[in-house]
Design an enzyme around this catalytic site. Structure first.
Site, PDB file in Angstrom:
ATOM      1  N   HIS A   1      85.498   8.471  38.778  1.00 56.78           N
ATOM      2  CA  HIS A   1      85.302   9.892  39.088  1.00 56.78           C
ATOM      3  C   HIS A   1      84.072  10.448  38.363  1.00 56.78           C
ATOM      4  CE1 HIS A   1      86.922  14.003  40.049  1.00 56.78           C
ATOM      5  NE2 HIS A   1      86.171  14.310  39.003  1.00 56.78           N
ATOM      6  N   GLU A   2      84.027  10.261  37.048  1.00 57.40           N
ATOM      7  CA  GLU A   2      82.919  10.819  36.266  1.00 57.40           C
ATOM      8  C   GLU A   2      81.607  10.081  36.531  1.00 57.40           C
ATOM      9  OE1 GLU A   2      83.236  13.598  34.847  1.00 57.40           O
ATOM     10  OE2 GLU A   2      85.417  13.699  35.019  1.00 57.40           O
TER      11      GLU A   2
END
Length: 211
Positions: free
Chosen positions: A23-24
């Site tokens: 995600h990041e």
């Protein structure tokens, strides 16, 4: 043998680490591709979980069922189209979780298909790997749904703000109340067993769609 709760936590950990890291990373990668090097210079353009995991947020996820990772930073001045690019950067994280969840769910389906069409029964190791895949798919679908909620500081709020083009003062006021409201909703939902945001139901629907 570990007790059931610790066994479940250990089976959940790979999915949590994978989901938060991807995600990041995708936030950072999208910002970098759009012309901003801030995340790259901060060492966030990597799939190393250590660079993305916030210890307190990670503990909250394990203990309370919700938490956070280190937010990816970017410099708006480096973006060519501010409103569009902010929305793209925000959407990159949840979208990556959806794609990852779909891929993992298809692996789960393949394992189920194989053992349902063969007489051999899976061993303990295969059974544990199956649950790791299953939980990882569910977690990534959960991250996809949760982060698209239009409540600050979640990604969905950044997408909505980009579309509405609100004044900075108005955005700031909404952001200040967003985090307390989100925590209240999650605490009430988790500890009083009241469904306010039906994330679990949507996860089941997505899992059923792919499996």
């Amino acid at each position: 043998m570990l007790n059931t709760d610790w066994q479940t936590i250990l089976l959940l950990l790979p999915g949590i680490l994978l989901g938060l890291t991807v995600h990041e990373f995708c936030h950072a990668f999208c910002a970098w591709k759009l012309g901003d090097n801030t995340a790259y210079e901060q060492g966030r353009l990597t799939l190393n979980p250590i660079k993305h995991i916030d210890i307190i947020g990670f503990i909250f996820i394990v203990v309370a069922g919700f938490g956070w990772a280190k937010p990816v930073q970017f410099n708006p001045e480096n973006l060519r189209n501010l409103r569009r690019d902010k929305a793209l950067i925000a959407a990159a994280g949840p979208l990556s979780n959806f794609i990852l969840g779909a891929i993992l769910a298809l692996f789960v389906k393949a394992v189920l298909f194989y053992y349902s069409n063969n007489e051999a029964s899976p061993g303990v190791l295969i059974e544990h790997l199956f649950y790791i895949l299953y939980y990882a798919a569910s977690i990534n679908f959960g991250l996809f749904i949760f982060n698209l909620l239009p409540i600050p500081p979640l990604d969905g709020s950044h997408i909505v703000f980009s579309g509405l083009n609100l004044k900075l003062e108005t955005e700031e006021k909404i952001r200040r109340i967003g985090m307390p409201v989100l925590f209240i909703i999650l605490i009430v939902q988790n500890y009083f067993n009241i469904t306010i945001i039906p994330i679990g139901i949507v996860i089941q629907k997505l899992m059923g769609l792919f499996i």
